[in-house]
Design an enzyme around this catalytic site. Structure first.
Site, PDB file in Angstrom:
ATOM      1  N   HIS A 173       0.849  -1.193   0.000  1.00 48.02           N
ATOM      2  CA  HIS A 173       0.000   0.000   0.000  1.00 48.02           C
ATOM      3  C   HIS A 173       0.880   1.237   0.000  1.00 48.02           C
ATOM      4  O   HIS A 173       1.754   1.416   0.847  1.00 48.02           O
ATOM      5  CB  HIS A 173      -0.933  -0.027   1.208  1.00 48.02           C
ATOM      6  N   GLU A 176       1.892   3.627   3.050  1.00 50.01           N
ATOM      7  CA  GLU A 176       2.359   3.014   4.298  1.00 50.01           C
ATOM      8  C   GLU A 176       3.893   3.054   4.359  1.00 50.01           C
ATOM      9  O   GLU A 176       4.590   2.047   4.406  1.00 50.01           O
ATOM     10  CB  GLU A 176       1.740   1.608   4.403  1.00 50.01           C
ATOM     11  N   HIS A 308       2.474  -3.707   6.881  1.00 47.71           N
ATOM     12  CA  HIS A 308       1.510  -2.648   6.579  1.00 47.71           C
ATOM     13  C   HIS A 308       1.505  -1.655   7.737  1.00 47.71           C
ATOM     14  O   HIS A 308       2.080  -1.889   8.784  1.00 47.71           O
ATOM     15  CB  HIS A 308       0.091  -3.226   6.437  1.00 47.71           C
ATOM     16  N   GLU A 381       0.526  -5.027  11.065  1.00 45.08           N
ATOM     17  CA  GLU A 381       0.084  -3.633  10.950  1.00 45.08           C
ATOM     18  C   GLU A 381       0.883  -2.854  11.988  1.00 45.08           C
ATOM     19  O   GLU A 381       0.690  -3.023  13.186  1.00 45.08           O
ATOM     20  CB  GLU A 381      -1.414  -3.507  11.215  1.00 45.08           C
TER      21      GLU A 381
END
Ligand code: 0X9
Ligand code: CA
Ligand code: ZN
Length: 431
Positions: A173, A176, A308, A381
């Protein structure tokens, strides 16, 4: 060159499960489609209230919305004005999160986060300093022609030895950026630790580590290099037959692609899955690289983390189903995923859970790496836990702390890479 031998993936049944019919999707939502007569579109974060279960969150994602953050009774999304109008017309209640518009989002000097060019320069500098430990390989090019690089770190890096391989992927992404810093951190920790830190020395003598610092360089450059951040998520590949740009690479992998309402068929959506699995140039490059690590029919890569931001979570498959087990994912597999996920989370203070506890995703890298390749594949994450910590754009002064926070988890994954089932005492059965 002998393959690192392992029997589990061969043993695992390869069920060709019938694809579920994807649920009808609302018209695409996207940050690119919000031009308004009053000026440039306002893209910012919003809290969507009154959602407190995975099924309710999945229902929201079926409108084509990407969820940035899960809270106990609400979620946070990034949306432009048109998205907000549409979601309100569907009955959702949204309230703006102050200080999260693209214009506000420059708490950090551009130089705090490496640009893509600076990332490549740093990799080359480390390689020059540690030529026996580091090699680099251009595994393909992005849609716009940028190099996608895999960095190999191991003793005798130039030789393909019979050692378990571990893969770290970063920056699927675009926005990020902290994940690219994580890649550089791991590269620096491993190389500087070899010969001085006994554990790292031992690991690099017995593992081959692959780091792909940016799986989405076009998106990274687009997000980072225009003067202010753009909150861009996808790649920069136009969709054929449409004026819209970008596929969500983490919905484009070829395992139950588009099966389950965990991605969008609308090209404007933030979670657009692309016209077909691996249609994303960058997805295909990374998937081809992984397939290329099959030696003598045996996948050499045993363990993987896809980095992420944000949320401080350790996630594991499957994402396409709420079920703990599924085709090719037995109760023993799930127990090993959970045990290692929990141990890694214990080391960094993240929250461990199956990814579908958040919401359903289909076509994610974790599902493909496990379901198709038999690789123990996690998503981390990273920082922050919530929007108030800076969301996708935390200040540069947290980079060192928040990347070092994952050092122990990275080493744990390397340690277990010879036999992840050791963590549940099942090495005699599976390794
Ligand atoms: O939705 C995603 O792709 C990831 N969250 S993010 O906010 N970085 O976009 C979560 C992916 C987790 N799902 C699976 N691992 N299957
Ligand atoms: Ca080696
Ligand atoms: Zn992400």
């Amino acid at each position: 060159m002998r393959p690192f031998s392992r029997t589990t993936s061969a043993r695992r049944a390869r069920t060709a499960a019938a694809a579920l019919v994807a649920l009808a999707l609302a018209a695409g939502l996207g940050t690119q489609a919000t031009a308004s007569p009053s000026g440039p579109p306002t893209v910012q974060q919003w809290e969507v209230t009154g959602l407190d279960s995975a099924t309710e969150r999945t229902a929201l994602t079926r409108t084509g919305t990407a969820i940035d953050e899960v809270r106990p009774d609400s979620v946070v999304i990034t949306a432009g004005d048109a998205d907000v109008r549409r979601l309100r017309s569907l009955g959702y209640e949204l309230s703006a999160l102050p200080g999260t518009s693209a214009a506000d989002v420059r708490p950090t000097a551009p130089s705090d986060y490496h640009t893509y060019a600076a990332t490549l320069a740093e990799i080359n500098a480390v390689r020059a300093q540690y030529p026996s430990l580091v090699t680099t390989r251009v595994i393909g090019r992005s849609y716009q022609g940028r190099d996608i690089v895999a960095v190999k770190v191991s003793a005798n890096a130039a030789t393909d030895e019979a050692e378990p391989e571990v893969l770290f992927t970063h920056n699927q992404h675009a926005r990020e950026h902290l994940t690219v810093e994580m890649a550089l951190r791991t590269l620096n920790v491993l190389t500087s630790g070899y010969g001085s830190n006994a554990r790292i020395t031992q690991l690099l003598n017995s593992r081959e580590v692959w780091i792909i610092p940016s799986a989405n360089p076009d998106g990274k450059v687009y997000d980072q290099e225009s003067g202010s951040f753009r909150s861009w998520r996808k790649n920069r590949q136009p969709t054929p037959g449409s004026s819209l740009i970008g596929t969500d690479l983490n919905r484009n992998w070829n395992y139950r692609w588009g099966c389950c309402g965990g991605s969008s068929s609308s090209p404007g959506s933030e979670t657009y899955r692309g016209p077909s699995a691996e249609s994303g140039t960058e997805t295909r490059v990374v998937a081809d690289f992984v397939r290329g690590r099959r030696v003598g029919g045996v996948q050499q890569i045993t363990a993987h983390i896809d980095f992420h931001t944000y949320g401080e979570l350790v996630l594991w498959p499957y994402g396409y189903t709420y079920n703990r087990t599924g085709p090719g994912l037995t109760a023993d597999d799930a127990a090993a995923f959970e045990a290692l996920g929990e141990e890694m989370a214990g080391s960094n203070g993240y929250t461990p859970q199956q990814s579908s506890d958040l919401y359903i995703t289909d076509g994610s890298i974790n599902d493909w790496l496990w379901g198709d390749q038999g690789i123990f594949s996690y998503t981390f994450e990273m920082y922050p836990r919530g929007a108030s910590g800076g969301g996708f754009y935390p200040p540069g002064n947290v980079i060192a702390r928040e990347t070092a926070r994952n050092d122990a988890a990275v080493l744990l994954l390397l340690e277990y890479a010879d036999c992840v089932y050791r963590i549940t005492g099942q090495e005699d059965t599976y390794c």
